[in-house]
Scaffold this motif. Structure first.
Motif, PDB file in Angstrom:
ATOM      1  N   THR A  39     -27.353  19.642 107.898  1.00  0.00           N
ATOM      2  CA  THR A  39     -27.583  18.201 107.715  1.00  0.00           C
ATOM      3  C   THR A  39     -27.857  17.892 106.251  1.00  0.00           C
ATOM      4  N   GLY A  40     -28.442  18.856 105.545  1.00  0.00           N
ATOM      5  CA  GLY A  40     -28.688  18.677 104.112  1.00  0.00           C
ATOM      6  C   GLY A  40     -27.387  18.540 103.351  1.00  0.00           C
ATOM      7  N   CYS A  41     -26.423  19.388 103.702  1.00  0.00           N
ATOM      8  CA  CYS A  41     -25.117  19.314 103.025  1.00  0.00           C
ATOM      9  C   CYS A  41     -24.417  18.007 103.399  1.00  0.00           C
ATOM     10  N   MET A  42     -24.534  17.644 104.676  1.00  0.00           N
ATOM     11  CA  MET A  42     -23.911  16.394 105.106  1.00  0.00           C
ATOM     12  C   MET A  42     -24.545  15.202 104.382  1.00  0.00           C
ATOM     13  N   ALA A  43     -25.840  15.296 104.145  1.00  0.00           N
ATOM     14  CA  ALA A  43     -26.560  14.182 103.509  1.00  0.00           C
ATOM     15  C   ALA A  43     -26.135  13.967 102.071  1.00  0.00           C
ATOM     16  N   ILE A  97     -23.403  13.156 101.216  1.00  0.00           N
ATOM     17  CA  ILE A  97     -22.589  11.936 101.213  1.00  0.00           C
ATOM     18  C   ILE A  97     -23.604  10.789 101.174  1.00  0.00           C
ATOM     19  N   GLU A  98     -24.094  10.526  99.979  1.00  0.00           N
ATOM     20  CA  GLU A  98     -25.269   9.683  99.846  1.00  0.00           C
ATOM     21  C   GLU A  98     -25.065   8.233 100.276  1.00  0.00           C
ATOM     22  N   SER A  99     -23.785   7.863 100.374  1.00  0.00           N
ATOM     23  CA  SER A  99     -23.541   6.477 100.744  1.00  0.00           C
ATOM     24  C   SER A  99     -23.897   6.226 102.217  1.00  0.00           C
ATOM     25  N   PHE A 100     -24.005   7.322 102.976  1.00  0.00           N
ATOM     26  CA  PHE A 100     -24.295   7.170 104.393  1.00  0.00           C
ATOM     27  C   PHE A 100     -25.762   7.496 104.653  1.00  0.00           C
ATOM     28  N   LEU A 111     -44.368  15.335  89.862  1.00  0.00           N
ATOM     29  CA  LEU A 111     -43.861  16.513  89.124  1.00  0.00           C
ATOM     30  C   LEU A 111     -42.339  16.545  89.200  1.00  0.00           C
ATOM     31  N   GLY A 112     -41.720  16.792  88.041  1.00  0.00           N
ATOM     32  CA  GLY A 112     -40.265  16.821  88.060  1.00  0.00           C
ATOM     33  C   GLY A 112     -39.704  17.928  87.186  1.00  0.00           C
ATOM     34  N   TRP A 113     -38.525  18.340  87.490  1.00  0.00           N
ATOM     35  CA  TRP A 113     -37.820  19.325  86.670  1.00  0.00           C
ATOM     36  C   TRP A 113     -36.326  19.081  86.782  1.00  0.00           C
ATOM     37  N   THR A 114     -35.557  19.832  85.987  1.00  0.00           N
ATOM     38  CA  THR A 114     -34.115  19.596  85.954  1.00  0.00           C
ATOM     39  C   THR A 114     -33.457  20.068  87.248  1.00  0.00           C
ATOM     40  N   ALA A 115     -32.633  19.204  87.801  1.00  0.00           N
ATOM     41  CA  ALA A 115     -31.917  19.575  89.022  1.00  0.00           C
ATOM     42  C   ALA A 115     -30.663  20.359  88.662  1.00  0.00           C
ATOM     43  N   MET A 116     -30.189  21.143  89.646  1.00  0.00           N
ATOM     44  CA  MET A 116     -28.953  21.881  89.363  1.00  0.00           C
ATOM     45  C   MET A 116     -27.749  20.952  89.556  1.00  0.00           C
ATOM     46  N   PRO A 117     -26.643  21.238  88.839  1.00  0.00           N
ATOM     47  CA  PRO A 117     -25.460  20.398  88.982  1.00  0.00           C
ATOM     48  C   PRO A 117     -24.841  20.540  90.369  1.00  0.00           C
ATOM     49  N   PRO A 132     -31.434  15.827  95.161  1.00  0.00           N
ATOM     50  CA  PRO A 132     -32.241  14.932  96.017  1.00  0.00           C
ATOM     51  C   PRO A 132     -33.657  15.480  96.236  1.00  0.00           C
ATOM     52  N   HIS A 133     -33.778  16.811  96.303  1.00  0.00           N
ATOM     53  CA  HIS A 133     -35.102  17.421  96.510  1.00  0.00           C
ATOM     54  C   HIS A 133     -35.981  17.232  95.274  1.00  0.00           C
ATOM     55  N   VAL A 134     -35.368  17.411  94.095  1.00  0.00           N
ATOM     56  CA  VAL A 134     -36.119  17.240  92.839  1.00  0.00           C
ATOM     57  C   VAL A 134     -36.630  15.804  92.748  1.00  0.00           C
TER      58      VAL A 134
END
Lengths: 212, 422
Positions: A156-160, A162-165, A101-107, A90-92
């Motif tokens: 809150t980042g970890c909770m987020a 759950i992208e559906s919410f 600017l973009g780069w590969t996100a981690m899995p 999400p940060h990328v």
């Protein structure tokens, strides 16, 4: 409505407070000049400043055992946080939207590991802070506020994830904005100030021919 | 606000430069510095945490230079720096810190904590919170020219005794000599053989040197007290003596504090470069060795080790030279663990040795040095600082470590000198 504020005006305010605040802090420090050093140098102040900035990433062997908790927990937290901040998907995406600017996100699995590492590090450091006689004596409210704010942002980042919410994403972004506003006026400034701090000491010792 | 508090605050305000403010802004209160400080490691008392000793300066910085501090002070929500704060920190700063800088070498964000403690001392001294013994030493330094009250008459008597013992004339007030040698009072009173050793070495190596009868004291109580004005006055005396005799170089004797002061701090106290070069006696002897002028014969069978004086080594950069000199005469040399720029202090630096009320604490924290010595069991311990030597003597005696002989490195070299190689 709240989501619009968080994604709009709150973000703008937080960003400006952060950027101007950090610059103001740094400029206000360097506005006060140091007195000239009239002693004849034995070694290079510049090399000393660079050397100290690099060397201080590793603890001195002489106190390595006594400070093992600081070192391990400190590295766990900072490395975990770095990966979360820079490589979380999400940060990328967010950075690409904002700057192009973009780069590969981690899995996903790497995100989980990074988060766990960062949480373990932060919690160990905080437990040490409140339980060790030295850190208990020298810590103040700022230390605790900074640690709690960082913890909340990470949580809150970890909770987020759950992208559906949508609400959790907004909550995370709001806590980030709080952190950004708090940052320039707090001990979190060490994220920038460690560089001149190490440089001053390295240069001072470097002139004397000592590797600090 | 009382006058003394106002003076203290003003003195600390004057110390706020970008270096101090960078340090204040980068500290994360991690406490790593405590693990490098012998006063904390040997007592377990958290109050001896180095960064905690800077609290008066930090408190002032917080109130006058930070957003939250200014806000809280403006709303009357924070306690201001008080006379009680300064009084409470006097013992921590003067008795519980030798300014050894070991903490400065380990801070993860790179804070030179000893530098900050020196700034705190400026405030405490200005406010009148300094140990009476140090204040008296400062008065003697100003009035007599020696913190221990060693007069020119005493020096002349010592010189005569050394001349008699070595059969070599010790030059006094020789205009145009290459080197002017300073001494610490402790050296003249406690280890006069240093003067004889110098005379032997300089005769053998053909070094032109002299001593000034106008001013011969190498130490600077102003630095130990944290009184920049006194420090500058004492430095000016050295400058005047050196200029009068038109010497090119001033030799700092076996005294770490003296070297650090005259070599590195002196020009900044007087606000201009020194009109002469400064070398530690170890630097000069090593230079003579490199040039092939200093030659030794025979070696000692003793298992010698070396104690790095903090101010000459860690804060002065004289780390390799003594080892090269030791290498000439001590084949069984053994390094202490945690040596060089991380050596443990003798416990008496930074004016602690002149502060009698700190004696008990100083001897208690000698356990760090004892641990180092126990690890390698040397039969002799060599150092290049008369103050360290006095403190080591005390510590060894207190711990009944009678098997370890203490030596000055200049004497060790002089004892093995090949004479007549000028």
């Amino acid at each position: 409505m709240f989501a619009q504020l968080v994604d709009g005006i709150f973000w703008d305010i937080a960003l400006w407070v952060f950027v101007i605040g950090v610059l103001w802090r740094i400029l206000s420090i360097f506005r006060v000049r140091n007195k000239p050093d009239y002693s004849v140098p034995r070694g290079s102040a510049f090399a000393g400043a660079i050397g100290a900035n690099l060397r201080r990433f590793l603890p001195r062997a002489e106190i390595g055992y006594r400070t093992r908790l600081h070192v391990i927990a400190g590295y766990l937290f900072h490395i975990g946080l770095f990966f979360l901040l820079v490589f979380a998907a999400p940060h990328v995406l967010f950075i690409k939207e904002q700057t192009g600017l973009g780069w590969t996100a981690m899995p996903y699995w790497a995100f989980i590991i990074s988060a766990q590492i960062a949480f373990i590090g932060l919690m160990l450091l905080w437990i040490h802070r409140v339980s060790h006689p030295v850190t208990r004596l020298i810590s103040d409210a700022d230390d605790h506020v900074a640690a709690i704010l960082t913890f909340v942002v990470m949580l809150t980042g970890c909770m987020a994830l759950i992208e559906s919410f949508e609400g959790l994403r907004v909550l995370h972004r709001f806590t980030v904005e709080l952190l950004m506003v708090y940052f320039p006026f707090s001990r979190l400034m060490h994220a920038f100030m460690f560089i001149p701090s190490r440089a001053f000491t390295g240069a001072w010792f470097g002139r004397r021919g000592v590797k600090a | 606000m009382s006058d003394s508090l106002a003076r203290g605050i003003e003195a600390m305000r004057a110390q706020m430069d970008s270096r101090v403010m960078s340090y204040m802004s980068s500290c994360v209160h991690c406490g790593v510095c405590a693990e490098a400080c012998l006063f904390y490691t040997e007592t377990g008392d958290a109050r001896y945490t180095p960064i905690y000793k800077t609290e008066p300066l930090r408190k002032l910085w917080r109130q006058e230079y930070t957003f939250w501090g200014k806000l809280a002070a403006g709303m009357g929500l924070c306690s201001k720096l008080t006379e009680a704060d300064l009084a409470g920190w006097e013992e921590l700063v003067y008795d519980g810190c030798t300014m050894c800088s070991r903490c400065s070498m380990v801070c993860p964000v790179g804070i030179d904590i000893a530098y900050l403690i020196r700034k705190v001392k400026e405030g405490l001294a200005a406010a009148g919170f300094s140990p009476p013994d140090l204040v008296e030493a400062g008065k003697r330094a100003l009035e007599i020219g020696s913190p221990m009250g060693v007069t020119l008459t005493t020096l002349k008597a010592t010189i005569r005794a050394q001349e008699k013992e070595t059969g070599i004339e010790v030059p006094l007030d020789v205009e145009g000599a290459d080197y002017l040698c300073l001494f610490s009072s402790g050296e003249i009173a406690g280890f006069p053989e240093f003067i004889g050793s110098l005379a032997k070495i300089f005769k053998a190596t053909g070094v032109s040197w002299t001593i000034s009868s106008d001013y011969f004291e190498a130490t600077n109580t102003g630095v130990q007290l944290g009184n920049g004005k006194l420090a500058a006055t004492l430095v000016e005396r050295v400058v005047a003596a050196a200029e009068k005799l038109k010497v090119k170089t001033v030799i700092s004797p076996e005294c770490g504090h003296a070297y650090s002061t005259i070599r590195w701090d002196a020009p900044n106290f007087i606000g201009r470069p020194l009109p002469f070069k400064v070398v530690h006696i170890m630097e000069l002897l090593d230079e003579l060795r490199r040039d092939g002028r200093l030659k030794t014969q025979g070696v000692t069978d003793e298992r010698l080790s070396y104690h790095d004086p903090c101010n000459a080594g860690r804060r002065g950069g004289v780390l390799d030279q003594p080892r090269k000199l030791m290498n000439m005469v001590a084949p069984n040399f053994v390094e202490l663990p945690e040596t060089g720029d991380m050596n443990w202090c003798c416990g008496g630096g930074g004016g602690v040795s002149s502060n009698e009320r700190a004696d008990e604490l100083r001897l208690r924290v000698f356990s760090a040095k004892k641990r180092q010595l126990d690890a390698v069991n040397p039969t002799g311990l060599v150092t290049a600082c008369s103050n360290c030597r006095h403190m080591l003597e005390d510590g060894l005696e207190d711990n009944e470590m009678h098997d370890i002989e203490l030596l000055g490195i200049t004497e060790l070299i002089a004892d093995h000198l090949v004479e007549g190689h000028g």
